[in-house]
Scaffold this motif. Structure first.
Motif, short mmCIF file in Angstrom:
data_model
loop_
_atom_site.label_atom_id
_atom_site.label_comp_id
_atom_site.label_asym_id
_atom_site.label_seq_id
_atom_site.Cartn_x
_atom_site.Cartn_y
_atom_site.Cartn_z
N VAL A 148 -40.28 59.57 -28.99
CA VAL A 148 -41.30 58.53 -28.89
C VAL A 148 -42.62 59.13 -28.42
O VAL A 148 -43.69 58.85 -28.98
CB VAL A 148 -40.85 57.42 -27.90
CG1 VAL A 148 -42.02 56.50 -27.57
CG2 VAL A 148 -39.71 56.63 -28.48
N ILE A 151 -44.10 61.38 -31.38
CA ILE A 151 -44.41 60.78 -32.68
C ILE A 151 -45.84 60.24 -32.69
O ILE A 151 -46.54 60.33 -33.68
CB ILE A 151 -43.40 59.65 -33.01
CG1 ILE A 151 -42.13 60.24 -33.58
CG2 ILE A 151 -44.01 58.66 -34.01
CD1 ILE A 151 -41.05 59.23 -33.82
N SER A 152 -46.28 59.70 -31.53
CA SER A 152 -47.57 59.02 -31.50
C SER A 152 -48.69 59.95 -31.92
O SER A 152 -48.62 61.16 -31.72
CB SER A 152 -47.85 58.48 -30.12
OG SER A 152 -48.02 59.56 -29.25
N SER A 154 -51.78 60.57 -30.99
CA SER A 154 -52.60 61.36 -30.07
C SER A 154 -51.80 62.46 -29.37
O SER A 154 -52.31 63.15 -28.51
CB SER A 154 -53.25 60.45 -29.04
OG SER A 154 -52.27 59.67 -28.42
N VAL A 159 -48.55 61.63 -19.15
CA VAL A 159 -48.47 60.22 -18.77
C VAL A 159 -47.68 59.44 -19.80
O VAL A 159 -46.84 58.60 -19.48
CB VAL A 159 -49.89 59.62 -18.64
CG1 VAL A 159 -49.80 58.12 -18.48
CG2 VAL A 159 -50.60 60.24 -17.47
N LYS A 160 -47.93 59.76 -21.08
CA LYS A 160 -47.22 59.06 -22.14
C LYS A 160 -45.72 59.32 -22.05
O LYS A 160 -44.91 58.43 -22.23
CB LYS A 160 -47.76 59.52 -23.49
CG LYS A 160 -47.43 58.57 -24.60
CD LYS A 160 -48.05 59.02 -25.88
CE LYS A 160 -49.49 58.64 -26.00
NZ LYS A 160 -50.09 59.22 -27.20
N LEU B 328 -46.64 52.63 -27.89
CA LEU B 328 -46.83 54.03 -27.54
C LEU B 328 -46.85 54.90 -28.78
O LEU B 328 -47.65 55.83 -28.90
CB LEU B 328 -45.71 54.50 -26.62
CG LEU B 328 -45.88 54.25 -25.13
CD1 LEU B 328 -44.63 54.71 -24.40
CD2 LEU B 328 -47.09 55.00 -24.59
N MET B 329 -45.95 54.59 -29.72
CA MET B 329 -45.88 55.43 -30.91
C MET B 329 -47.09 55.20 -31.80
O MET B 329 -47.55 56.09 -32.48
CB MET B 329 -44.59 55.13 -31.69
CG MET B 329 -43.38 55.49 -30.90
SD MET B 329 -41.88 55.75 -31.84
CE MET B 329 -41.73 54.33 -32.83
N SER B 331 -50.19 54.25 -30.81
CA SER B 331 -51.50 54.61 -30.24
C SER B 331 -51.84 56.08 -30.48
O SER B 331 -51.00 56.94 -30.37
CB SER B 331 -51.51 54.33 -28.76
OG SER B 331 -50.70 55.24 -28.10
#
Lengths: 343, 331
Positions: A148, A151-152, A154, A159-160, B328-329, B331
């Protein structure tokens, strides 16, 4: 190296204190392991203990207790305490968050989830099966969190990672609660999940030790990179660090250490969160000292707490997690008040 | 800038409509089916006696409680995250939930759960516990003022201590009391009636507008102590006021609904993802989202395996966690 020295001065690393703590901590750890072998529900004198080591006689139940129960239990407590504390230190250093602990990587919740699945499939699993399921679950949990996080668009920020970990943890815990309620196995599962080290046997230690020793050695190699990473991603990149590589290795180390610990001892809270803070208060902010310091203090706390858990209300055992918290909290609060600085 | 706030208003209006829709759907769903037409008839006063009983005495108070607790926990989490500058902060991890939980467990343990008195005394006990935890955290972290990091560290410690004490006392209980304590600890709003709703309402009605009124102070505090001082905020005093508000909101919510995990952590994040970090909009969005999330979770938990109920905390974790992971994924 010049930057490293500046860093030390500014953030007040304390190598002398750290050296003292490592030495004395190690001595105390050995003493407390001896104590943990000495004290228990059955009264066994020193001479018998010595004989059980030198002239083992399987016919004597005292020898059996020492060899097959107390020694593996003491060893497991030390290894697990060290593993949890070191994973916590790595997590806090990497995410730069004081609230990070190994459990927020999804490792603990993943292990709990797979144990619930295993129990739902087969209500009488063997120790070894449960351990393997738990370890697989630890991998699953961390895998989802890491997936997770990366994959995003950015990219993977600390923190993510922590946020993804918290979300996935709470979803997996909810799922396993649902499974335990539906199949009515809450009580059986809590026996595994809140296990502590009471039922540890040699087979556990044999499986646990190699994984943990590899993890601990890797973490020592990582220490310097974590110190740099703790300055922030940009600074670390500026200093030429391959931050992604360091993070991936760090996560693998956390997975190995916590996964192994959880699969044997269930969830023992507090150590992974608080021991790194205590160590940081004592030795300063250099992870070259924080990581070995955490290992020794974590091992020390869990061995002592496990011994105390047998002595508080014999022949019953008090859950070791509560003992670690009640012993550790006053000291932790004292340090937080005295020092109270950040990461 | 203007288009931005226009988008925010649309989101807030959308959330509000979603809440109303969920309310209407939730009213006609349950073990006893009440058709939308009957719901309408009952609402305007022409319903059968049975429908009136189901809607007005069972479903409506419970739904309103869900809205209030959802908003309260969300705002409490939002304040704590801004004041401590930590995105992982929430009433749970800082020991407020476990303080309330400890008070309840201790009370059940000492009184052996005299069922008549506990219905009304338990929420009060929980509130005392929450305030006790907050006072402990604040006074231990006070040393010429309070720094965010010290607040967090002390909160972790207090949380660990109370959680351990909960287990110690729970293990000494007999099975019945143990079960009652466990149900309370995992968060539960199934036994609510109007008296709970009325007890919780004033807290939310006063503290929610207060927090939104303080939005710009929260913006300043979020920038760090020095910047906030530079901007003219009386940092120490404002921080204490806002912390008090957070504790009172969490304490009041927890005392009625038990420790519903994750709600206080996730809603402020969801709100920030939707409308950004400025508190004036994010706080309102947080309150709306929290209310919607808990109401939807409770409706699902009540109906999906009817007639047995899924504890609302579990549904909150799955719904909120799932949506959060998706954001989250994305962004």
């Amino acid at each position: 190296m010049a930057i490293g020295t500046q860093q030390k001065n500014r953030h007040n690393s304390r190598p002398v204190v750290a050296g003292l703590i490592l030495t004395f901590g190690l001595v105390l750890l050995i003493i407390s392991m001896a104590l943990s072998i000495l004290y228990g529900a059955a009264d066994i004198d020193l001479l018998t203990i010595w004989q059980s080591l030198t002239q083992y006689d399987p016919a004597q139940s005292a020898h059996q207790i020492i060899r097959n129960l107390r020694i593996p239990r003491g060893l497991a407590a030390a290894l697990i305490g060290a593993a949890l504390a070191v994973s916590g230190a790595i997590m806090q250093g990497m995410t730069r968050n004081a609230l990070a602990s190994p459990s927020i990587m999804g490792v603990t919740a993943g292990a709990g989830f797979m144990m619930a699945v295993a129990m739902a499939i087969n209500s009488q699993p063997s120790t070894l099966t449960m351990m393997l399921w738990a370890f697989a679950g630890a991998g699953l949990g961390a895998g989802i969190v890491f997936g997770v996080g990366s994959i995003s668009k950015s990219g993977l920020t600390p923190v993510k990672l922590a946020l993804a970990g918290t979300a996935v943890t709470s979803m997996l815990s909810a799922l396993s609660s649902g499974i335990t309620i539906h199949f009515n196995i809450a009580k059986d599962l809590s026996f595994w999940y809140a296990g502590g080290v009471a039922s540890v046997q040699w087979i556990h230690v044999q499986l646990l030790a190699p994984v943990m020793i590899i993890g601990l050695i890797l973490s020592l190699f990582l220490a310097k990179s974590i110190t740099v990473l703790n300055l922030g991603d940009d600074v670390a990149k500026g200093l030429g660090q391959q931050t992604i590589l360091v993070k991936v290795i760090a996560i693998i180390v956390v997975l190995l250490l916590t996964g192994a610990a959880v699969s044997v001892a269930g969830t023992i809270g507090f150590i992974g969160l608080v021991i790194p803070h205590i160590t940081r208060f004592l030795v300063g902010v250099n992870y070259r000292w924080i990581i070995p310091g955490s290992a020794i203090l974590g091992a020390l706390l869990l061995v002592l707490a496990d011994t105390a858990s047998r002595m508080i209300n014999p022949p019953f055992e008090t859950p070791v997690g509560t003992v670690t918290a009640l012993v550790g909290v006053p000291f932790f609060l004292y340090l937080a008040r005295k020092e109270g600085r950040g990461l | 800038m203007t288009s931005h706030s226009k988008k925010d208003r649309l989101i807030m209006a959308g959330l509000f409509i979603a809440i109303i829709a969920t309310l209407l759907i939730s009213l006609n769903m349950g073990t006893m089916r009440v058709t939308p037409a009957e719901v309408f008839q009952t609402l305007i006063g022409n319903g059968s006696e049975q429908n009136q009983l189901i809607l007005f005495d069972f479903r409506l108070p419970r739904m309103i409680i869900a809205l209030l607790i959802g908003a309260g926990m969300g705002i409490s989490g939002a304040i704590l995250q801004s004041v401590t500058h930590n995105e992982l902060a929430d009433p749970g991890i800082l020991g407020i939930n476990s303080g309330a939980g400890f008070a309840v467990v201790l009370f059940i343990y000492l009184t052996h759960n005299n069922p008549v008195s506990t219905v009304f005394v338990l929420p009060l006990t929980a509130l005392v516990g929450a305030v006790l935890a907050a006072v402990l955290i604040y006074s231990i972290s006070w040393k010429n003022g309070v720094t965010p990091i010290r607040l967090i560290l002390v909160g972790i410690g207090i949380n660990a201590a109370f959680s351990a004490l909960i287990i110690v006392f729970q293990l000494r209980m007999d099975p019945d009391n143990f079960t009652q304590a466990t149900i309370w600890l995992s968060g539960n709003i199934s036994g609510t009636d109007w008296s709970y709703t009325l007890a919780l309402l004033p807290w939310i009605l006063i503290l929610l507008p207060f927090t939104i009124y303080k939005a710009s102070t929260l913006d300043a505090l979020n920038l760090g102590d020095e910047t906030a001082q530079g901007l003219g905020a009386a940092v120490e005093k404002e921080r204490m006021l806002l912390l008090l508000a957070a504790v009172a909101l969490a304490g009041a919510s927890v005392s009625v609904g038990g420790a519903i995990a994750f709600l206080g952590l996730v809603t402020p994040h969801l709100a920030r993802k939707l409308v950004g970090v400025r508190h004036r909009h994010s706080l309102i969005t947080t309150a709306l989202l929290g209310a919607l999330l808990l109401l939807a979770a409770d409706t699902i938990g009540r109906n999906i395996l009817s007639p047995s109920e899924i504890p609302v905390g579990l549904v909150v974790s799955l719904l909120g966690g799932g949506y959060f992971v998706y954001l989250l994924m994305k962004s």
